[in-house]
Design an enzyme around this catalytic site. Structure first.
Site, mmCIF file in Angstrom:
data_model
loop_
_atom_site.group_PDB
_atom_site.id
_atom_site.type_symbol
_atom_site.label_atom_id
_atom_site.label_comp_id
_atom_site.label_asym_id
_atom_site.label_seq_id
_atom_site.Cartn_x
_atom_site.Cartn_y
_atom_site.Cartn_z
ATOM 1 N N SER A 130 -72.338 76.405 176.575
ATOM 2 C CA SER A 130 -73.601 76.903 177.152
ATOM 3 C C SER A 130 -73.375 78.320 177.686
ATOM 4 O O SER A 130 -72.221 78.765 177.823
ATOM 5 C CB SER A 130 -74.037 75.993 178.302
ATOM 6 O OG SER A 130 -73.129 76.152 179.389
ATOM 7 N N ASP A 151 -74.459 76.522 172.640
ATOM 8 C CA ASP A 151 -75.445 75.506 173.015
ATOM 9 C C ASP A 151 -76.625 76.186 173.723
ATOM 10 O O ASP A 151 -76.416 76.937 174.686
ATOM 11 C CB ASP A 151 -74.768 74.489 173.949
ATOM 12 C CG ASP A 151 -75.642 73.285 174.212
ATOM 13 O OD1 ASP A 151 -76.532 72.990 173.384
ATOM 14 O OD2 ASP A 151 -75.427 72.626 175.251
ATOM 15 N N HIS A 152 -77.820 75.947 173.251
ATOM 16 C CA HIS A 152 -79.036 76.539 173.844
ATOM 17 C C HIS A 152 -78.913 78.052 174.030
ATOM 18 O O HIS A 152 -79.209 78.580 175.110
ATOM 19 C CB HIS A 152 -79.386 75.894 175.191
ATOM 20 C CG HIS A 152 -79.830 74.479 175.057
ATOM 21 N ND1 HIS A 152 -81.045 74.129 174.528
ATOM 22 C CD2 HIS A 152 -79.188 73.321 175.333
ATOM 23 C CE1 HIS A 152 -81.147 72.811 174.499
ATOM 24 N NE2 HIS A 152 -80.035 72.299 174.970
ATOM 25 N N ASP A 158 -82.042 78.860 170.771
ATOM 26 C CA ASP A 158 -83.093 78.029 171.362
ATOM 27 C C ASP A 158 -84.313 78.891 171.662
ATOM 28 O O ASP A 158 -84.408 79.517 172.713
ATOM 29 C CB ASP A 158 -82.564 77.366 172.639
ATOM 30 C CG ASP A 158 -83.617 76.489 173.305
ATOM 31 O OD1 ASP A 158 -84.777 76.474 172.836
ATOM 32 O OD2 ASP A 158 -83.286 75.827 174.305
ATOM 33 N N GLY A 166 -79.114 65.358 181.261
ATOM 34 C CA GLY A 166 -78.694 64.783 182.537
ATOM 35 C C GLY A 166 -79.068 63.310 182.643
ATOM 36 O O GLY A 166 -79.352 62.644 181.635
ATOM 37 N N GLY A 168 -79.293 65.768 175.111
ATOM 38 C CA GLY A 168 -79.394 64.816 176.230
ATOM 39 C C GLY A 168 -78.837 63.462 175.853
ATOM 40 O O GLY A 168 -79.384 62.424 176.212
ATOM 41 N N SER A 201 -76.351 61.760 176.854
ATOM 42 C CA SER A 201 -75.755 60.910 177.902
ATOM 43 C C SER A 201 -76.761 59.890 178.407
ATOM 44 O O SER A 201 -77.958 60.190 178.510
ATOM 45 C CB SER A 201 -75.331 61.766 179.105
ATOM 46 O OG SER A 201 -74.270 62.603 178.766
ATOM 47 N N ASN A 225 -75.632 65.467 171.262
ATOM 48 C CA ASN A 225 -75.004 66.302 172.300
ATOM 49 C C ASN A 225 -74.718 65.496 173.553
ATOM 50 O O ASN A 225 -75.621 64.843 174.094
ATOM 51 C CB ASN A 225 -75.941 67.443 172.681
ATOM 52 C CG ASN A 225 -76.124 68.463 171.579
ATOM 53 O OD1 ASN A 225 -75.818 68.200 170.426
ATOM 54 N ND2 ASN A 225 -76.631 69.613 171.943
HETATM 55 P P1 13P Z 1 -76.376 65.610 178.544
HETATM 56 O O1 13P Z 1 -75.799 66.469 179.619
HETATM 57 O O2 13P Z 1 -77.557 64.857 178.994
HETATM 58 O O3 13P Z 1 -75.351 64.745 177.897
HETATM 59 O O4 13P Z 1 -76.937 66.598 177.410
HETATM 60 C C1 13P Z 1 -76.075 67.496 176.788
HETATM 61 C C2 13P Z 1 -76.816 68.394 175.883
HETATM 62 O O5 13P Z 1 -77.826 68.054 175.322
HETATM 63 C C3 13P Z 1 -76.269 69.742 175.663
HETATM 64 O O6 13P Z 1 -77.093 70.516 174.881
#
Ligand code: 13P
Length: 288
Positions: A50, A85-86, A106, A179, A209, A211, A230
């Site tokens: 990131s 990332d993004h 992004d 998150g 996202g 997680s 991710n």
């Molecule tokens: P999490 O932190 O929810 O696992 O998401 C990570 C993500 O999507 C990074 O781009």
């Protein structure tokens, strides 16, 4: 093994009906943890960086040199893509010039016409160097690097417009957020996912996202065409919990337990274990 573009590993994942994990780097320990996990599991891997991590770890050139040197030093033989990332527009350009093998631009916060224009430019610059490109439609909710956005659902027609620009994989909001998920979260919108997939064909889809989404929803998303997932938060939590336990057990007071390498070792092992758990869930084990 040199860093590779993520295109081939994700095209293979589409054909093989599994997903490749994208794991966010946060520090040097995470580099080592993810590379060792990938090698042990014989899994391809995408390492995500990131804007916040890029600043913390010394910029894109420092990170790409460090990851490549670690790959050589550890004798890593599986495919590793180093991915922005993004990325904001300028971050994507910076990474393209500084050794990354894959970038995400992004443009989801721009009006669609501007997202299209900027994505097109990034595709031309990246592809000229063999670098893969991820684009995004529909903001992913939650908080990342201090940027907070609402979870949005992507418009399938806009997904098609961006897919047609020659990108290599597409992130589309389907109710996922970064998150921890709130207790009243509705879950992933599978009808929307199927609709998007029907419009973009074999182009790999990305789930951000990753997680804290229940395993059955992850498996269903993969069966409907998601091939890159991710993960950041769960690896961060694993690292922090293991580190906290180290102090609670008083291990920093024993012998040379105060040295930074000793303090960080349990967190590194916990990050690696979480990465392996996700690779097993995503079905990428043995695919390298
Ligand atoms: P999490 O932190 O929810 O696992 O998401 C990570 C993500 O999507 C990074 O781009």
């Amino acid at each position: 093994m040199k860093l590779v573009s993520a295109k081939e590993m994700l095209d293979d994942a589409v054909k093989g009906h599994y997903a490749v994990g994208h794991f966010n780097l946060n520090n040097m320990e995470s580099v080592r943890a993810f590379l060792l996990a990938a090698e042990e599991m014989k899994s391809p891997i995408i390492l995500g960086v990131s804007g916040g991590t890029a600043k913390y770890m010394g910029g894109y050139r420092t990170i790409s040199d460090m990851v490549q040197d670690f790959i050589n030093f550890l004798g890593i033989s599986v495919p590793v893509a180093l991915h922005v990332d993004h990325g904001k527009y300028t971050e994507a350009l910076d990474a393209i010039e500084n050794g990354f093998s894959s970038v995400m631009f992004d443009g989801s916060s721009y009006p669609i016409a501007e997202n299209i224009e900027k994505t097109k430019e990034i595709v031309a610059l990246a592809h000229a160097k063999g670098i893969s490109v991820e684009a995004e439609v529909g903001g992913i909710g939650g908080e990342e690097d201090g940027r907070i956005s609402r979870g949005e659902c992507a418009d399938p027609n806009e997904c098609k417009m961006i897919a047609d620009l020659g990108i290599d994989f597409l992130a589309a909001g389907i109710g996922n957020i970064h998150g921890k998920y709130p207790l009243d979260w509705e879950g992933l919108h599978f009808d929307l996912l199927a609709d998007i997939k029907s419009k973009i064909g074999d182009l790999p889809l990305v789930l951000h996202g990753g997680s804290c989404i229940p395993d059955d929803q992850i498996k269903k998303a993969i069966s409907l065409g998601v091939s890159k997932i991710n993960v950041n938060t769960e690896c961060q939590i694993a690292f922090t919990e293991a580190t906290r336990q180290y102090f609670m057990d008083g291990r920093d007071k024993e012998s040379k337990g105060f040295t930074p390498r000793a303090v960080l070792a349990p967190g590194l092992e916990a990050t690696k274990a979480m990465c392996i758990k996700k690779m097993e869930l995503f079905g990428s084990v043995g695919k390298a």
